[in-house]
Design an enzyme around this catalytic site. Structure first.
Site, PDB file in Angstrom:
ATOM      1  N   THR A 130       2.565 -14.354  -0.968  1.00 54.44           N
ATOM      2  CA  THR A 130       1.670 -14.682  -2.080  1.00 54.44           C
ATOM      3  C   THR A 130       2.010 -13.985  -3.400  1.00 54.44           C
ATOM      4  O   THR A 130       2.495 -12.845  -3.407  1.00 54.44           O
ATOM      5  CB  THR A 130       0.211 -14.303  -1.708  1.00 54.44           C
ATOM      6  OG1 THR A 130      -0.601 -14.308  -2.884  1.00 54.44           O
ATOM      7  CG2 THR A 130       0.121 -12.907  -1.109  1.00 54.44           C
ATOM      8  N   GLU A 132      -0.080 -12.685  -5.132  1.00 57.28           N
ATOM      9  CA  GLU A 132      -0.931 -11.488  -5.226  1.00 57.28           C
ATOM     10  C   GLU A 132      -0.116 -10.212  -5.047  1.00 57.28           C
ATOM     11  O   GLU A 132      -0.557  -9.134  -5.431  1.00 57.28           O
ATOM     12  CB  GLU A 132      -2.049 -11.544  -4.182  1.00 57.28           C
ATOM     13  CG  GLU A 132      -3.127 -12.573  -4.473  1.00 57.28           C
ATOM     14  CD  GLU A 132      -4.015 -12.200  -5.649  1.00 57.28           C
ATOM     15  OE1 GLU A 132      -4.506 -11.069  -5.696  1.00 57.28           O
ATOM     16  OE2 GLU A 132      -4.200 -13.047  -6.546  1.00 57.28           O
ATOM     17  N   TYR A 154      -6.284  -7.356   0.410  1.00 61.30           N
ATOM     18  CA  TYR A 154      -5.556  -8.574   0.828  1.00 61.30           C
ATOM     19  C   TYR A 154      -4.079  -8.467   0.469  1.00 61.30           C
ATOM     20  O   TYR A 154      -3.197  -8.696   1.299  1.00 61.30           O
ATOM     21  CB  TYR A 154      -6.200  -9.789   0.143  1.00 61.30           C
ATOM     22  CG  TYR A 154      -5.371 -11.068   0.217  1.00 61.30           C
ATOM     23  CD1 TYR A 154      -5.395 -11.876   1.350  1.00 61.30           C
ATOM     24  CD2 TYR A 154      -4.581 -11.479  -0.868  1.00 61.30           C
ATOM     25  CE1 TYR A 154      -4.633 -13.046   1.414  1.00 61.30           C
ATOM     26  CE2 TYR A 154      -3.828 -12.642  -0.809  1.00 61.30           C
ATOM     27  CZ  TYR A 154      -3.864 -13.425   0.335  1.00 61.30           C
ATOM     28  OH  TYR A 154      -3.108 -14.582   0.391  1.00 61.30           O
ATOM     29  N   LYS A 158      -0.732  -8.326   2.811  1.00 61.82           N
ATOM     30  CA  LYS A 158       0.333  -9.335   2.677  1.00 61.82           C
ATOM     31  C   LYS A 158       1.682  -8.681   2.359  1.00 61.82           C
ATOM     32  O   LYS A 158       2.725  -9.223   2.684  1.00 61.82           O
ATOM     33  CB  LYS A 158      -0.040 -10.350   1.591  1.00 61.82           C
ATOM     34  CG  LYS A 158      -1.083 -11.376   2.041  1.00 61.82           C
ATOM     35  CD  LYS A 158      -0.449 -12.458   2.907  1.00 61.82           C
ATOM     36  CE  LYS A 158      -1.433 -13.561   3.243  1.00 61.82           C
ATOM     37  NZ  LYS A 158      -0.837 -14.641   4.042  1.00 61.82           N
TER      38      LYS A 158
HETATM   39  P1  NAP Z   1      -7.311 -21.159   4.160  1.00 63.78           P
HETATM   40  O1  NAP Z   1      -7.705 -22.532   3.774  1.00 63.78           O
HETATM   41  O2  NAP Z   1      -8.262 -20.035   3.971  1.00 63.78           O
HETATM   42  O3  NAP Z   1      -6.901 -21.206   5.732  1.00 63.78           O
HETATM   43  C1  NAP Z   1      -6.718 -20.040   6.462  1.00 63.78           C
HETATM   44  C2  NAP Z   1      -6.413 -20.415   7.899  1.00 63.78           C
HETATM   45  O4  NAP Z   1      -6.218 -19.204   8.669  1.00 63.78           O
HETATM   46  C3  NAP Z   1      -7.546 -21.189   8.598  1.00 63.78           C
HETATM   47  O5  NAP Z   1      -6.975 -22.169   9.423  1.00 63.78           O
HETATM   48  C4  NAP Z   1      -8.202 -20.112   9.448  1.00 63.78           C
HETATM   49  O6  NAP Z   1      -8.856 -20.612  10.582  1.00 63.78           O
HETATM   50  C5  NAP Z   1      -6.972 -19.314   9.863  1.00 63.78           C
HETATM   51  N1  NAP Z   1      -7.307 -17.988  10.404  1.00 63.78           N
HETATM   52  C6  NAP Z   1      -7.945 -16.981   9.775  1.00 63.78           C
HETATM   53  N2  NAP Z   1      -8.072 -15.929  10.609  1.00 63.78           N
HETATM   54  C7  NAP Z   1      -7.491 -16.286  11.791  1.00 63.78           C
HETATM   55  C8  NAP Z   1      -7.311 -15.637  13.041  1.00 63.78           C
HETATM   56  N3  NAP Z   1      -7.755 -14.393  13.276  1.00 63.78           N
HETATM   57  N4  NAP Z   1      -6.663 -16.302  14.029  1.00 63.78           N
HETATM   58  C9  NAP Z   1      -6.217 -17.576  13.821  1.00 63.78           C
HETATM   59  N5  NAP Z   1      -6.380 -18.245  12.670  1.00 63.78           N
HETATM   60  C10 NAP Z   1      -7.007 -17.596  11.660  1.00 63.78           C
HETATM   61  O7  NAP Z   1      -5.946 -20.733   3.440  1.00 63.78           O
HETATM   62  P2  NAP Z   1      -4.869 -21.639   2.669  1.00 63.78           P
HETATM   63  O8  NAP Z   1      -5.284 -21.767   1.252  1.00 63.78           O
HETATM   64  O9  NAP Z   1      -4.567 -22.866   3.456  1.00 63.78           O
HETATM   65  O10 NAP Z   1      -3.613 -20.653   2.668  1.00 63.78           O
HETATM   66  C11 NAP Z   1      -2.687 -20.648   3.749  1.00 63.78           C
HETATM   67  C12 NAP Z   1      -1.901 -19.339   3.740  1.00 63.78           C
HETATM   68  O11 NAP Z   1      -1.208 -19.197   2.513  1.00 63.78           O
HETATM   69  C13 NAP Z   1      -2.753 -18.079   3.874  1.00 63.78           C
HETATM   70  O12 NAP Z   1      -1.999 -17.144   4.607  1.00 63.78           O
HETATM   71  C14 NAP Z   1      -2.923 -17.590   2.437  1.00 63.78           C
HETATM   72  O13 NAP Z   1      -3.134 -16.190   2.427  1.00 63.78           O
HETATM   73  C15 NAP Z   1      -1.573 -17.972   1.868  1.00 63.78           C
HETATM   74  N6  NAP Z   1      -1.543 -18.270   0.429  1.00 63.78           N
HETATM   75  C16 NAP Z   1      -2.382 -19.201  -0.100  1.00 63.78           C
HETATM   76  C17 NAP Z   1      -2.299 -19.521  -1.444  1.00 63.78           C
HETATM   77  C18 NAP Z   1      -3.204 -20.562  -2.064  1.00 63.78           C
HETATM   78  O14 NAP Z   1      -3.276 -20.583  -3.298  1.00 63.78           O
HETATM   79  N7  NAP Z   1      -3.841 -21.415  -1.291  1.00 63.78           N
HETATM   80  C19 NAP Z   1      -1.331 -18.896  -2.260  1.00 63.78           C
HETATM   81  C20 NAP Z   1      -0.480 -17.954  -1.679  1.00 63.78           C
HETATM   82  C21 NAP Z   1      -0.585 -17.659  -0.334  1.00 63.78           C
HETATM   83  P3  NAP Z   1     -10.439 -21.032  10.568  1.00 63.78           P
HETATM   84  O15 NAP Z   1     -10.498 -22.429  10.031  1.00 63.78           O
HETATM   85  O16 NAP Z   1     -10.815 -20.920  11.989  1.00 63.78           O
HETATM   86  O17 NAP Z   1     -11.136 -20.044   9.661  1.00 63.78           O
HETATM   87  N1  GDD Z   2     -13.355 -16.892  -6.268  1.00 64.95           N
HETATM   88  C1  GDD Z   2     -13.789 -16.715  -7.532  1.00 64.95           C
HETATM   89  N2  GDD Z   2     -15.083 -17.018  -7.831  1.00 64.95           N
HETATM   90  N3  GDD Z   2     -12.933 -16.285  -8.474  1.00 64.95           N
HETATM   91  C2  GDD Z   2     -13.375 -16.150  -9.741  1.00 64.95           C
HETATM   92  C3  GDD Z   2     -14.688 -16.457 -10.104  1.00 64.95           C
HETATM   93  C4  GDD Z   2     -15.592 -16.900  -9.097  1.00 64.95           C
HETATM   94  O1  GDD Z   2     -16.762 -17.163  -9.334  1.00 64.95           O
HETATM   95  N4  GDD Z   2     -14.824 -16.266 -11.434  1.00 64.95           N
HETATM   96  C5  GDD Z   2     -13.647 -15.853 -11.904  1.00 64.95           C
HETATM   97  N5  GDD Z   2     -12.759 -15.782 -10.876  1.00 64.95           N
HETATM   98  C6  GDD Z   2     -11.362 -15.320 -10.996  1.00 64.95           C
HETATM   99  C7  GDD Z   2     -10.985 -14.237  -9.990  1.00 64.95           C
HETATM  100  O2  GDD Z   2     -11.430 -12.960 -10.435  1.00 64.95           O
HETATM  101  C8  GDD Z   2      -9.469 -14.378  -9.991  1.00 64.95           C
HETATM  102  O3  GDD Z   2      -8.914 -13.610 -11.042  1.00 64.95           O
HETATM  103  C9  GDD Z   2      -9.247 -15.871 -10.269  1.00 64.95           C
HETATM  104  O4  GDD Z   2     -10.507 -16.397 -10.717  1.00 64.95           O
HETATM  105  C10 GDD Z   2      -8.796 -16.671  -9.044  1.00 64.95           C
HETATM  106  O5  GDD Z   2      -9.649 -16.383  -7.962  1.00 64.95           O
HETATM  107  P1  GDD Z   2      -9.577 -17.224  -6.580  1.00 64.95           P
HETATM  108  O6  GDD Z   2      -9.708 -18.667  -6.851  1.00 64.95           O
HETATM  109  O7  GDD Z   2     -10.565 -16.607  -5.644  1.00 64.95           O
HETATM  110  O8  GDD Z   2      -8.080 -17.016  -6.091  1.00 64.95           O
HETATM  111  P2  GDD Z   2      -7.162 -15.721  -6.019  1.00 64.95           P
HETATM  112  O9  GDD Z   2      -6.123 -15.885  -7.084  1.00 64.95           O
HETATM  113  O10 GDD Z   2      -7.938 -14.477  -5.979  1.00 64.95           O
HETATM  114  O11 GDD Z   2      -6.484 -15.890  -4.580  1.00 64.95           O
HETATM  115  C11 GDD Z   2      -5.939 -17.149  -4.170  1.00 64.95           C
HETATM  116  O12 GDD Z   2      -4.595 -17.249  -4.606  1.00 64.95           O
HETATM  117  C12 GDD Z   2      -3.692 -16.268  -4.060  1.00 64.95           C
HETATM  118  C13 GDD Z   2      -2.306 -16.522  -4.665  1.00 64.95           C
HETATM  119  O13 GDD Z   2      -2.222 -15.913  -5.922  1.00 64.95           O
HETATM  120  C14 GDD Z   2      -6.036 -17.207  -2.649  1.00 64.95           C
HETATM  121  O14 GDD Z   2      -5.672 -18.497  -2.226  1.00 64.95           O
HETATM  122  C15 GDD Z   2      -5.103 -16.206  -1.975  1.00 64.95           C
HETATM  123  O15 GDD Z   2      -5.087 -16.447  -0.562  1.00 64.95           O
HETATM  124  C16 GDD Z   2      -3.690 -16.407  -2.544  1.00 64.95           C
HETATM  125  O16 GDD Z   2      -2.798 -15.468  -1.965  1.00 64.95           O
END
Ligand code: NAP
Ligand code: GDD
Length: 370
Positions: A130, A132, A154, A158
């Site tokens: 990520t 992050e 987090y 990671k």
């Molecule tokens: P998400 O929608 O929150 O999905 C997370 C998945 O992990 C769900 O299927 C959840 O299962 C599963 N999980 C959590 N704890 C578990 C455990 N103990 N054992 C087995 N499964 C478990 O996340 P996403 O947005 O698809 O992201 C996928 C991956 O990419 C994550 O690792 C996230 O950190 C990483 N990532 C995401 C982003 C982004 O912007 N989306 C960016 C960078 C990295 P349940 O449905 O049962 O909760």
């Molecule tokens: N969730 C949330 N809710 N975020 C807020 C809000 C709110 O009401 N208001 C402002 N934000 C700001 C957060 O402080 C952060 O700076 C930004 O919006 C994005 O927040 P999120 O959408 O929660 O995502 P994230 O960037 O913290 O994390 C997501 O992206 C990462 C990759 O950069 C997640 O998907 C992580 O799993 C992933 O690694």
């Protein structure tokens, strides 16, 4: 004859897991996904895939080594996509130990499950890393060589996942790689991430179902892409000749405020911003007559984080040149529109369903239906 491709996806019920499953099934893979027991057995994002001949679900948990070892042995995957995580940054401040167990040690458990089953030469591993990791950023934009400075429990978890993948690649010559993905969103995004929270609220406010949206840091900058485009990259990383790490991003940055302005625009509402910091407000300047002049967005300290990552901007040059991936398939404007259109329909459909439920309750009470 070409060897059968068997993928094991952890996190299959999540946003990315659901799109990746569709992508790999379309490519002819046999797809296995890990699900975990929960009190409500409702797998909304993959419900449409259940029953598909090449799609199989298994109970296991990232916190349970034995379940992972047994499953990897049974499935004999040729590719593992480790997407499972406690993926909410703010939640990681409240549940840091659980986050470390799943997001850090969980990666180690997957690697050891592959080694225990003697699959290290036949099974490639993708790790969902990520942006992050860049955290309190040390340069903009960020690329594969930018130093890491994790800024939440987090991100720290990671970072362990990133380094243990690199370690096993070098120590045991395993084909394991990290995709350093910047934020990617979609109509399947979890409802507490900022983009989906905004698009759902804009739809609800436009349809009279919510009065005001409360957000945290409006100045935070993100490089937002479309999740459907990003899962292709996960696959491309494992098809590359050599195991390497890649930044996946669009190369374009926007603030949370800009996302909100555009989302409300697509929901038929124009906003004007007034005030600063905790006193900033988004006021309706045009849209449904009853909303004009009202505060539709306000700031709440409840959504501030102890440490916040505020300047993410990815440089996808390596993925573009070495993987042939196009970071601009879906533009920021298209992404916001896709999400708002989806949520406008969802809110309208939820309303119809609720009216039908109310009517049914009344008809049952009056004995009109039995
Ligand atoms: P998400 O929608 O929150 O999905 C997370 C998945 O992990 C769900 O299927 C959840 O299962 C599963 N999980 C959590 N704890 C578990 C455990 N103990 N054992 C087995 N499964 C478990 O996340 P996403 O947005 O698809 O992201 C996928 C991956 O990419 C994550 O690792 C996230 O950190 C990483 N990532 C995401 C982003 C982004 O912007 N989306 C960016 C960078 C990295 P349940 O449905 O049962 O909760
Ligand atoms: N969730 C949330 N809710 N975020 C807020 C809000 C709110 O009401 N208001 C402002 N934000 C700001 C957060 O402080 C952060 O700076 C930004 O919006 C994005 O927040 P999120 O959408 O929660 O995502 P994230 O960037 O913290 O994390 C997501 O992206 C990462 C990759 O950069 C997640 O998907 C992580 O799993 C992933 O690694």
């Amino acid at each position: 004859m070409e060897k059968k491709k068997v993928a094991l996806i952890t996190g299959v019920t999540g946003q990315d897991g659901s799109y990746l499953s569709e992508f790999l099934l379309a490519k002819g893979y046999e797809v296995h996904g890990i699900i975990r027991r929960s009190s409500v057995d409702y797998r909304e994002r993959i419900a449409h895939l259940e029953g598909t001949p090449n799609f199989h679900l298994h109970y296991a948990d990232m916190g349970d080594s034995m379940s992972l070892v047994k499953l990897v042995g049974k499935v004999q995957p040729t590719e593992i996509y480790n997407l499972a995580a406690q993926s909410h940054v703010q939640v990681s401040f409240d549940a840091p130990e659980f986050t470390a167990d799943v997001d850090a040690v969980g990666v180690l458990r997957i690697l050891e499950a592959v080694r225990t089953n003697h699959l290290e030469k036949t099974c490639k591993i993708y790790q969902a890393s990520t942006s992050e990791l860049y955290g309190k950023v040390e340069e903009v934009p960020q690329n594969e060589k930018t130093p890491f400075h994790p800024y939440s429990p987090y991100a720290v978890a990671k970072l362990y996942g990133y380094w243990i993948i690199k370690e096993y690649r070098e120590a045991y010559d395993m084909f394991c790689c990290s995709g350093i993905l910047f934020n990617h969103e979609s109509e399947r995004r979890g409802e507490t991430f900022v983009t989906r929270k905004i698009t759902l609220a804009a739809a609800r406010i436009a349809q009279g179902k919510q009065d005001c949206l409360y957000l945290g840091n409006l100045d935070s900058l993100r490089d937002w892409g479309y999740a459907k485009d990003y899962v292709e990259c996960m696959w491309l990383i494992l098809q590359h000749d050599t195991p390497e790490d890649f930044v996946i991003a669009t190369g374009v940055q926007h603030t949370v405020r800009e996302f909100a302005t555009l989302a409300f625009h697509y929901a038929g509402i124009e906003l004007r911003w007034e005030g600063e910091g905790i006193n900033e407000k988004g006021i309706c300047t045009s849209g449904p007559a009853n909303l004009v002049g009202k505060t539709l967005v306000a700031v709440s300290e409840a959504f501030y984080r102890p440490t916040d990552v505020v300047n993410l901007w990815g440089d996808p040059t390596k993925a573009k040149t070495e993987l042939g991936w196009n970071p601009q398939t879906t533009s920021f404007e298209q992404l916001v529109q896709i999400m708002v259109n989806h949520d406008m329909q969802k809110v309208a459909a939820d309303h119809v369903a609720s009216v039908m439920r109310t009517n049914l309750a009344e008809y049952l009470e009056k004995g009109i239906v039995k």
